[in-house]
Scaffold this active site. Structure first.
Site, PDB file in Angstrom:
ATOM      1  N   SER A 274      22.580 -18.559 -45.144  1.00 24.74           N
ATOM      2  CA  SER A 274      21.287 -17.891 -45.025  1.00 24.74           C
ATOM      3  C   SER A 274      21.006 -17.011 -43.866  1.00 24.74           C
ATOM      4  CB  SER A 274      20.330 -19.146 -44.880  1.00 24.74           C
ATOM      5  OG  SER A 274      18.986 -18.915 -44.295  1.00 24.74           O
TER       6      SER A 274
ATOM      7  N   TYR B 111       4.916 -18.548 -39.903  1.00 29.64           N
ATOM      8  CA  TYR B 111       4.506 -19.918 -40.387  1.00 29.64           C
ATOM      9  C   TYR B 111       3.318 -20.462 -39.892  1.00 29.64           C
ATOM     10  CZ  TYR B 111       9.309 -19.541 -41.690  1.00 29.64           C
ATOM     11  OH  TYR B 111      10.510 -19.234 -42.409  1.00 29.64           O
TER      12      TYR B 111
END
Length: 262
Positions: free
Chosen positions: A146, A158
């Site tokens: 990732s 976020y």
């Protein structure tokens, strides 16, 4: 050396895809089959079976059920699948684990459990398959890292109630990239290649529908100004399994829209 368009063909190859019924696994399984492979789609419970039953194409995709958390069954399962389907020419492992908890909430058990699946189970399964490839005609192992295996999540994208990507996920992906290098060296002379793909932002459809502001923030982090499409992962997988990549091993290929460029 002459080059043919067949360099991208997977005709008559057997490819195992762990997590093959998931968000990124489905288009991957379909593309590999379209390129000529016999795909053994492996996933939890009856996910692979349901995926195959829904298909109107992809007649050479075979469903199998397996849970990587059952580490004591890995060697037996790989042996059974080898008898049933033959030693694979390629293995793709899209599995992962994450707690979804904040740094403050995370327990030792949470951390160990996530890494047990993401690292230990991945190692055990990959070793079982790689050893068989090494005594056969070689093969290609494609694991999944990732972007968060090499960079930290940006907290600014976020917003509550979302939590930033959990620490154990990135730790496991960083470890997996070292695993890829080690296995590439270990089996290199046996014609077994091992590489990883490091996706960027590929949120699943539910996140896209429910969190449009989050998707906008993810898109702004990429120089291309958008999130990734699952088919863009499938293409990279197919490349790493094909004869077009036979001199590539021990690498982690970022498919992240340039996320790490700035």
């Amino acid at each position: 050396m002459s080059i043919s368009k067949e360099i991208f063909s997977l005709r008559d190859q057997v490819i195992w895809v762990l997590g093959g019924a998931g968000h990124l696994g489905q288009p991957t399984s379909l593309l590999l089959e379209q390129l000529g492979a016999r795909v053994v789609c492996m996933d939890l419970g009856n996910r692979a079976q349901r995926f195959v039953e829904r298909l109107t194409e992809g007649q050479n995709i075979v469903p199998e059920s397996f849970d990587l958390r059952e580490q004591h069954l890995i060697d037996e399962f790989v042996a059974q699948q080898t008898v049933k389907h033959g030693i694979p020419n390629g293995l793709v492992n899209l599995s992962f684990s994450a707690s979804g908890k904040t740094l403050e909430e995370l327990t030792a058990s949470d951390f160990d459990l996530a890494n047990s699946l993401s690292l230990t189970s991945t190692f055990l399964f990959t070793r079982a398959v790689g050893q068989r490839m090494a005594t056969h005609d070689g093969g290609s192992l494609v694991l999944f890292s990732s972007m968060y295996g090499s960079v930290s999540p940006d907290p600014s994208i976020y917003s509550p109630p979302l939590h930033k990507n959990p620490i154990e996920y990135g730790v496991a992906k960083a470890g997996l990239e070292q695993m890829v290098r080690y296995l590439a060296v270990h089996w290199g002379t046996k014609k077994v290649r091992c590489n990883a793909i490091a996706p960027g932002a590929f949120p699943n459809p539910s996140v896209q529908n429910q969190q449009p502001d989050f998707i906008d923030k993810l898109s702004s982090k990429s120089p291309l100004g958008r999130i990734g499409q699952p088919e863009e992962i499938a293409g990279t997988v197919a490349f790493l399994l094909s004869a077009a990549s036979t001199y590539i091993t021990g690498q982690t290929i970022a498919v992240d829209g340039g996320w790490k460029c700035w």
